[in-house]
Design an enzyme around this catalytic site. Structure first.
Site, PDB file in Angstrom:
ATOM      1  N   THR A 159      -5.749   2.432  -6.343  1.00 31.25           N
ATOM      2  CA  THR A 159      -5.541   1.392  -7.359  1.00 31.25           C
ATOM      3  C   THR A 159      -6.691   0.370  -7.434  1.00 31.25           C
ATOM      4  O   THR A 159      -6.943  -0.196  -8.480  1.00 31.25           O
ATOM      5  CB  THR A 159      -4.232   0.606  -7.092  1.00 31.25           C
ATOM      6  OG1 THR A 159      -4.269   0.114  -5.760  1.00 31.25           O
ATOM      7  CG2 THR A 159      -3.015   1.461  -7.309  1.00 31.25           C
TER       8      THR A 159
ATOM      9  N   SER B 159     -13.569  -8.119   1.691  1.00 32.81           N
ATOM     10  CA  SER B 159     -14.615  -7.606   0.802  1.00 32.81           C
ATOM     11  C   SER B 159     -14.349  -8.017  -0.643  1.00 32.81           C
ATOM     12  O   SER B 159     -15.288  -8.248  -1.401  1.00 32.81           O
ATOM     13  CB  SER B 159     -14.749  -6.093   0.926  1.00 32.81           C
ATOM     14  OG  SER B 159     -13.530  -5.496   0.623  1.00 32.81           O
TER      15      SER B 159
ATOM     16  N   GLU C 280      -3.626   3.006   1.574  1.00 31.89           N
ATOM     17  CA  GLU C 280      -3.010   3.434   0.298  1.00 31.89           C
ATOM     18  C   GLU C 280      -3.308   4.908   0.026  1.00 31.89           C
ATOM     19  O   GLU C 280      -2.430   5.667  -0.380  1.00 31.89           O
ATOM     20  CB  GLU C 280      -3.536   2.570  -0.855  1.00 31.89           C
ATOM     21  CG  GLU C 280      -2.923   2.968  -2.196  1.00 31.89           C
ATOM     22  CD  GLU C 280      -3.652   2.380  -3.391  1.00 31.89           C
ATOM     23  OE1 GLU C 280      -4.021   1.194  -3.365  1.00 31.89           O
ATOM     24  OE2 GLU C 280      -3.862   3.128  -4.365  1.00 31.89           O
TER      25      GLU C 280
ATOM     26  N   HIS D 112       0.818  -1.232   0.000  1.00 33.22           N
ATOM     27  CA  HIS D 112       0.000   0.000   0.000  1.00 33.22           C
ATOM     28  C   HIS D 112       0.844   1.271   0.000  1.00 33.22           C
ATOM     29  O   HIS D 112       0.362   2.331  -0.336  1.00 33.22           O
ATOM     30  CB  HIS D 112      -0.806   0.104   1.297  1.00 33.22           C
ATOM     31  CG  HIS D 112      -1.842  -0.951   1.460  1.00 33.22           C
ATOM     32  ND1 HIS D 112      -2.620  -1.381   0.436  1.00 33.22           N
ATOM     33  CD2 HIS D 112      -2.259  -1.611   2.563  1.00 33.22           C
ATOM     34  CE1 HIS D 112      -3.453  -2.286   0.902  1.00 33.22           C
ATOM     35  NE2 HIS D 112      -3.254  -2.453   2.190  1.00 33.22           N
TER      36      HIS D 112
HETATM   37 FE1  F3S Z   1      -0.204  -3.390  -6.836  1.00 30.62          FE
HETATM   38 FE2  F3S Z   1      -2.341  -3.711  -8.216  1.00 30.62          FE
HETATM   39 FE3  F3S Z   1      -1.805  -5.345  -6.302  1.00 30.62          FE
HETATM   40  S1  F3S Z   1      -1.563  -1.819  -7.452  1.00 30.62           S
HETATM   41  S2  F3S Z   1      -0.684  -4.174  -4.828  1.00 30.62           S
HETATM   42  S3  F3S Z   1      -0.625  -5.078  -8.192  1.00 30.62           S
HETATM   43  S4  F3S Z   1      -3.808  -4.576  -6.798  1.00 30.62           S
END
Ligand code: F3S
Length: 284
Positions: free
Chosen positions: A167, A224, A129, A77
């Site tokens: 993200t 979730s 994050e 994160h």
């Molecule tokens: Fe990175 Fe995407 Fe996983 S941003 S931590 S690869 S959900």
């Protein structure tokens, strides 16, 4: 019995990389101990316990000043700039396992802030994050999660904005919120920073569920994203079951069935998926 495990089941690239980094550190001889992760490395108690048994503790951000050095691994994160500074001030060696996709957002918000743009993050303000991204914005950044918050965003006309996203945010919702903001008289640029890992896992689960007799979704009870996977699969396959580990597997579900699909939420370690896979293959 034909058993198919989804390729995207379980950890995404960034989480796998972060978890592997922690295990690597535990095996290195010359690492400065004690070893910490800044917050739990993933939301999976079993993994956190296993790391504990290898000498890795969880360091919450509030505890930084009370601790006195060692190695600290930043999870996927990411964290804000100030947190990194506080860790350095306390004498920690930092091993940064922030997902490169999250790192990219940190870069974007710094660069666009330097160009005079105000940052708007589409996401959940309480999510680590988002807190981390916010922590790389030198000026005040705004976080918008709902259409109401997007409508209520009020800045001076002509304000230069840079809109980015958490993200894991839902793409359709992101578009909706961006549309609301773009209708206002700001000078906005939009950078879609949603990661495709979640979408790909869901799309593959949907496809797999549509062609098997039974679908197993593995993941934590409170996860979730696992719940979401379950809902998606259930729409395609009536015999969809959410299990946490192989112990929850009820043999009656598989009686007389010919094909089983398996997927797993983002915090499910590979060995749990493997265990379910092996069990279904051997016993049925
Ligand atoms: Fe990175 Fe995407 Fe996983 S941003 S931590 S690869 S959900």
């Amino acid at each position: 019995m034909n058993v198919i495990v989804a390729e995207t089941a379980g950890f995404c690239f960034g989480v796998r990389r972060a978890v592997d980094t922690v295990y690597e550190q535990t095996e290195r001889k010359r690492v400065v101990r004690p070893i910490y992760t800044c917050g739990p490395i993933i939301h999976n108690e079993e993994v956190v316990r296993d790391l504990e048994s290898r000498g890795v503790s969880v360091l919450d951000e509030e505890e930084i000043e009370a601790a006195s050095g060692g190695t600290v691994i930043i999870r996927s994160h990411g964290v804000g700039r100030r947190t990194c500074e506080r860790l350095e001030e306390q004498g920690f060696q930092i091993v940064d396992a922030t997902c490169p996709f999250v790192k990219k957002i940190h870069r974007i918000v710094q660069e666009e802030s330097a160009k005079g743009r105000t940052i708007v993050i589409i996401g959940n303000a309480a999510h680590p994050e988002v807190k981390g991204i916010r922590g790389w914005c030198p000026e005040r950044a705004y976080v918008v999660e709902t259409p109401e918050e997007a409508s209520e965003l009020t800045l001076l006309a002509g304000t230069k904005l840079c809109i980015v996203s958490q993200t894991t945010f839902n793409y359709n919702k992101f578009q909706l919120l961006v549309e609301i903001i773009l209708k206002k008289s700001y000078d906005s640029i939009v950078v879609n920073t949603i990661c495709s890992a979640t979408h790909e896992r869901q799309a593959e689960a949907r496809q797999l569920a549509s062609k098997v007799d039974v679908m197993l979704v593995i993941g934590g009870k409170h996860s979730s994203n696992t719940q979401k996977l379950y809902e998606i699969c259930r729409r395609e396959c009536n015999s969809t079951y959410h299990i946490q580990t192989v112990r929850d597997l009820d043999p009656r579900w598989l009686e007389g069935k010919r094909s089983v699909g398996i997927t797993a939420g983002a915090s499910t370690p590979n060995h749990i998926i493997e265990e379910v896979h092996t069990n279904v293959r051997i016993k049925f």
